[in-house]
Design a protein around this motif. Structure first.
Motif, PDB file in Angstrom:
ATOM      1  N   PRO A  28       0.197  -2.843   2.977  1.00  0.00           N
ATOM      2  CA  PRO A  28      -0.879  -3.837   2.867  1.00  0.00           C
ATOM      3  C   PRO A  28      -2.228  -3.215   3.223  1.00  0.00           C
ATOM      4  O   PRO A  28      -2.309  -2.358   4.110  1.00  0.00           O
ATOM      5  CB  PRO A  28      -0.473  -4.908   3.892  1.00  0.00           C
ATOM      6  CG  PRO A  28       0.995  -4.744   4.048  1.00  0.00           C
ATOM      7  CD  PRO A  28       1.259  -3.271   3.903  1.00  0.00           C
ATOM      8  N   GLY A  32      -3.489  -9.255   8.489  1.00  0.00           N
ATOM      9  CA  GLY A  32      -2.995 -10.572   8.111  1.00  0.00           C
ATOM     10  C   GLY A  32      -3.837 -11.685   8.690  1.00  0.00           C
ATOM     11  O   GLY A  32      -4.567 -11.499   9.667  1.00  0.00           O
ATOM     12  N   SER A  33      -3.736 -12.862   8.076  1.00  0.00           N
ATOM     13  CA  SER A  33      -4.488 -14.026   8.552  1.00  0.00           C
ATOM     14  C   SER A  33      -3.593 -15.250   8.702  1.00  0.00           C
ATOM     15  O   SER A  33      -4.082 -16.377   8.717  1.00  0.00           O
ATOM     16  CB  SER A  33      -5.643 -14.327   7.595  1.00  0.00           C
ATOM     17  OG  SER A  33      -5.170 -14.527   6.275  1.00  0.00           O
ATOM     18  N   ARG A  35      -1.401 -16.633   6.627  1.00  0.00           N
ATOM     19  CA  ARG A  35      -1.309 -17.538   5.484  1.00  0.00           C
ATOM     20  C   ARG A  35       0.125 -17.962   5.162  1.00  0.00           C
ATOM     21  O   ARG A  35       0.322 -18.955   4.447  1.00  0.00           O
ATOM     22  CB  ARG A  35      -1.969 -16.897   4.259  1.00  0.00           C
ATOM     23  CG  ARG A  35      -3.486 -16.993   4.316  1.00  0.00           C
ATOM     24  CD  ARG A  35      -4.133 -16.479   3.057  1.00  0.00           C
ATOM     25  NE  ARG A  35      -4.190 -15.026   3.034  1.00  0.00           N
ATOM     26  CZ  ARG A  35      -4.720 -14.321   2.035  1.00  0.00           C
ATOM     27  NH1 ARG A  35      -5.206 -14.955   0.976  1.00  0.00           N
ATOM     28  NH2 ARG A  35      -4.763 -13.008   2.090  1.00  0.00           N
ATOM     29  N   GLN A  37       2.491 -18.139   7.821  1.00  0.00           N
ATOM     30  CA  GLN A  37       3.077 -18.263   9.151  1.00  0.00           C
ATOM     31  C   GLN A  37       4.220 -19.269   9.165  1.00  0.00           C
ATOM     32  O   GLN A  37       4.069 -20.403   8.700  1.00  0.00           O
ATOM     33  CB  GLN A  37       2.019 -18.686  10.158  1.00  0.00           C
ATOM     34  CG  GLN A  37       2.427 -18.483  11.603  1.00  0.00           C
ATOM     35  CD  GLN A  37       2.593 -17.012  11.954  1.00  0.00           C
ATOM     36  OE1 GLN A  37       1.787 -16.172  11.535  1.00  0.00           O
ATOM     37  NE2 GLN A  37       3.620 -16.694  12.707  1.00  0.00           N
ATOM     38  N   LEU A  57       3.640  -7.387   2.675  1.00  0.00           N
ATOM     39  CA  LEU A  57       2.458  -8.245   2.763  1.00  0.00           C
ATOM     40  C   LEU A  57       2.822  -9.638   3.263  1.00  0.00           C
ATOM     41  O   LEU A  57       2.115 -10.209   4.103  1.00  0.00           O
ATOM     42  CB  LEU A  57       1.773  -8.325   1.399  1.00  0.00           C
ATOM     43  CG  LEU A  57       0.445  -9.077   1.353  1.00  0.00           C
ATOM     44  CD1 LEU A  57      -0.567  -8.524   2.348  1.00  0.00           C
ATOM     45  CD2 LEU A  57      -0.132  -9.054  -0.060  1.00  0.00           C
ATOM     46  N   TYR A  58       3.911 -10.188   2.768  1.00  0.00           N
ATOM     47  CA  TYR A  58       4.358 -11.497   3.255  1.00  0.00           C
ATOM     48  C   TYR A  58       4.640 -11.452   4.752  1.00  0.00           C
ATOM     49  O   TYR A  58       4.305 -12.383   5.499  1.00  0.00           O
ATOM     50  CB  TYR A  58       5.617 -11.935   2.519  1.00  0.00           C
ATOM     51  CG  TYR A  58       5.402 -12.560   1.166  1.00  0.00           C
ATOM     52  CD1 TYR A  58       4.199 -12.441   0.476  1.00  0.00           C
ATOM     53  CD2 TYR A  58       6.425 -13.272   0.539  1.00  0.00           C
ATOM     54  CE1 TYR A  58       4.033 -13.013  -0.773  1.00  0.00           C
ATOM     55  CE2 TYR A  58       6.258 -13.860  -0.705  1.00  0.00           C
ATOM     56  CZ  TYR A  58       5.063 -13.723  -1.356  1.00  0.00           C
ATOM     57  OH  TYR A  58       4.890 -14.303  -2.594  1.00  0.00           O
ATOM     58  N   ARG A  60       3.339  -9.414   6.950  1.00  0.00           N
ATOM     59  CA  ARG A  60       2.054  -9.328   7.652  1.00  0.00           C
ATOM     60  C   ARG A  60       1.383 -10.689   7.750  1.00  0.00           C
ATOM     61  O   ARG A  60       0.657 -10.980   8.720  1.00  0.00           O
ATOM     62  CB  ARG A  60       1.127  -8.325   6.963  1.00  0.00           C
ATOM     63  CG  ARG A  60      -0.226  -8.193   7.633  1.00  0.00           C
ATOM     64  CD  ARG A  60      -0.937  -6.920   7.281  1.00  0.00           C
ATOM     65  NE  ARG A  60      -0.243  -5.746   7.806  1.00  0.00           N
ATOM     66  CZ  ARG A  60      -0.738  -4.499   7.785  1.00  0.00           C
ATOM     67  NH1 ARG A  60      -1.937  -4.280   7.251  1.00  0.00           N
ATOM     68  NH2 ARG A  60      -0.055  -3.496   8.266  1.00  0.00           N
ATOM     69  N   GLU A  61       1.638 -11.548   6.757  1.00  0.00           N
ATOM     70  CA  GLU A  61       1.038 -12.884   6.759  1.00  0.00           C
ATOM     71  C   GLU A  61       1.910 -13.915   7.473  1.00  0.00           C
ATOM     72  O   GLU A  61       1.606 -15.093   7.439  1.00  0.00           O
ATOM     73  CB  GLU A  61       0.760 -13.323   5.326  1.00  0.00           C
ATOM     74  CG  GLU A  61      -0.357 -12.538   4.637  1.00  0.00           C
ATOM     75  CD  GLU A  61      -1.735 -12.820   5.223  1.00  0.00           C
ATOM     76  OE1 GLU A  61      -1.883 -13.803   5.970  1.00  0.00           O
ATOM     77  OE2 GLU A  61      -2.669 -12.062   4.909  1.00  0.00           O
ATOM     78  N   GLU A  86       6.200  -5.415  11.313  1.00  0.00           N
ATOM     79  CA  GLU A  86       5.131  -6.413  11.270  1.00  0.00           C
ATOM     80  C   GLU A  86       5.412  -7.574  12.222  1.00  0.00           C
ATOM     81  O   GLU A  86       4.659  -8.550  12.262  1.00  0.00           O
ATOM     82  CB  GLU A  86       4.960  -6.944   9.840  1.00  0.00           C
ATOM     83  CG  GLU A  86       4.485  -5.902   8.832  1.00  0.00           C
ATOM     84  CD  GLU A  86       3.048  -5.484   9.045  1.00  0.00           C
ATOM     85  OE1 GLU A  86       2.306  -6.193   9.771  1.00  0.00           O
ATOM     86  OE2 GLU A  86       2.648  -4.434   8.502  1.00  0.00           O
ATOM     87  N   LEU A 258       1.017 -12.983  -3.094  1.00  0.00           N
ATOM     88  CA  LEU A 258       0.620 -13.694  -1.883  1.00  0.00           C
ATOM     89  C   LEU A 258      -0.227 -14.911  -2.221  1.00  0.00           C
ATOM     90  O   LEU A 258       0.014 -16.014  -1.723  1.00  0.00           O
ATOM     91  CB  LEU A 258      -0.151 -12.766  -0.948  1.00  0.00           C
ATOM     92  CG  LEU A 258      -0.784 -13.443   0.278  1.00  0.00           C
ATOM     93  CD1 LEU A 258       0.274 -14.088   1.157  1.00  0.00           C
ATOM     94  CD2 LEU A 258      -1.615 -12.439   1.068  1.00  0.00           C
ATOM     95  N   CYS A 262       0.786 -18.982  -1.201  1.00  0.00           N
ATOM     96  CA  CYS A 262       0.145 -19.661  -0.073  1.00  0.00           C
ATOM     97  C   CYS A 262      -0.723 -20.831  -0.535  1.00  0.00           C
ATOM     98  O   CYS A 262      -0.891 -21.075  -1.731  1.00  0.00           O
ATOM     99  CB  CYS A 262      -0.663 -18.665   0.752  1.00  0.00           C
ATOM    100  SG  CYS A 262      -2.201 -18.112  -0.008  1.00  0.00           S
TER     101      CYS A 262
END
Length: 283
Positions: A28, A32-33, A35, A37, A57-58, A60-61, A86, A258, A262
């Protein structure tokens, strides 16, 4: 790792990412933010290539991941390590998505591990280049459709009873669906079916609050290409025909998956995104 007693078909696909040089870029590119969670995602073909990048990436999010793969135990274990690095949970399930029974097992294992399913990424696929339509055997034709489109039906049927409003399904189609491909007749045909499946499934599920979209990558550097019968010369010039003049990397495709998973895409369903190096298509 979990496996049913049903036979998994043995062939060179999708191939080992651990032996590929240069290595595809899955990492990534940004922090992450949250999105995703608390979400749980089932990702087919998640051991390598685009699937691995999406899993990373998922995670990390904020998502926990079920890594579905065919034969490559080492690659699947590495994706699991990436997800856990992650701070998220992951399980690996060895399964042929062309088998309805195995897809049901994927759903069962996911529910046993995580208790829910929020996102399905239908990414697994295979291709077998042939220059002449006469060279495509009945066995190859059936196998390509079995994996690429039957597998999406089977996985969707397996997880559908466990999806609630707000869930998302993202299917992987291809630029070959729009442009055609003279040496990938059966593969590009399945990708056309996947796009139609995406649009029709969106109409079918939208009243239940479940969004269905797709991503149509261009030439992306993954194990599928060198292991899918491409010649050394074709590999040497792989992706050069795109306006950007190069192949894409898996981590350039993952953000499309992603976005569609989301709430940023809460008003999108039945659509296709095109990370393809600048190729203009009728989407």
């Amino acid at each position: 790792m979990t496996e049913t007693n049903e036979m998994i078909h043995e062939d060179p696909l999708p191939g080992h990412e651990s032996t590929l040089e240069p290595k595809p870029e899955w990492q990534p590119r940004y922090p992450g933010s949250g999105r995703l969670q608390g979400k749980v995602a089932v990702i087919t073909g998640a051991d390598s290539g685009i699937g691995r990048a999406v899993a990373a990436l998922y995670a990390r999010e904020g998502a926990d991941i079920t890594i579905v793969y065919l034969l490559e135990d080492d690659d699947a274990a590495e994706t699991k390590r990436i997800v856990e690095a992650e701070g998220r949970r992951a399980i690996t399930v060895r399964a042929d998505v062309g088998s309805r029974k195995m897809c049901e097992k994927v759903a069962e294992e996911t529910l046993a591990a995580f208790g829910r399913i929020d996102i399905l990424v239908n990414n697994a696929g295979e291709q077998h280049p042939d220059k002449d339509i006469m060279d495509i055997s009945e066995e190859q034709l059936r196998r390509t459709f079995q994996t690429n489109i039957f597998g999406m039906f089977f996985m969707t049927q397996a997880v559908r009873p466990h999806l609630s409003a707000g869930a998302a399904i993202i299917n992987c189609t291809s630029v070959t669906m729009y442009q055609g491909s003279k040496e990938l007749l059966d593969y590009s045909s399945t990708k056309g079916a996947i796009t139609a499946f995406t649009r029709s499934l969106s109409e079918n599920l939208i009243e239940h609050g479940i969004r269905v979209n797709a991503v149509a990558p261009g030439p992306i550097w993954t194990p599928l290409n060198p292991c899918g019968g491409a010649t050394p010369d074709k590999l040497e010039h792989f992706g050069e025909s795109t306006p950007m003049g190069r192949p894409g990397q898996p981590n350039e495709v993952a953000p499309s998956f992603l976005f569609l998973a989301c709430d940023d895409a809460s008003y999108m369903s039945g659509q296709v995104l095109h990370p393809n190096g600048g190729i203009i298509v009728n989407g």
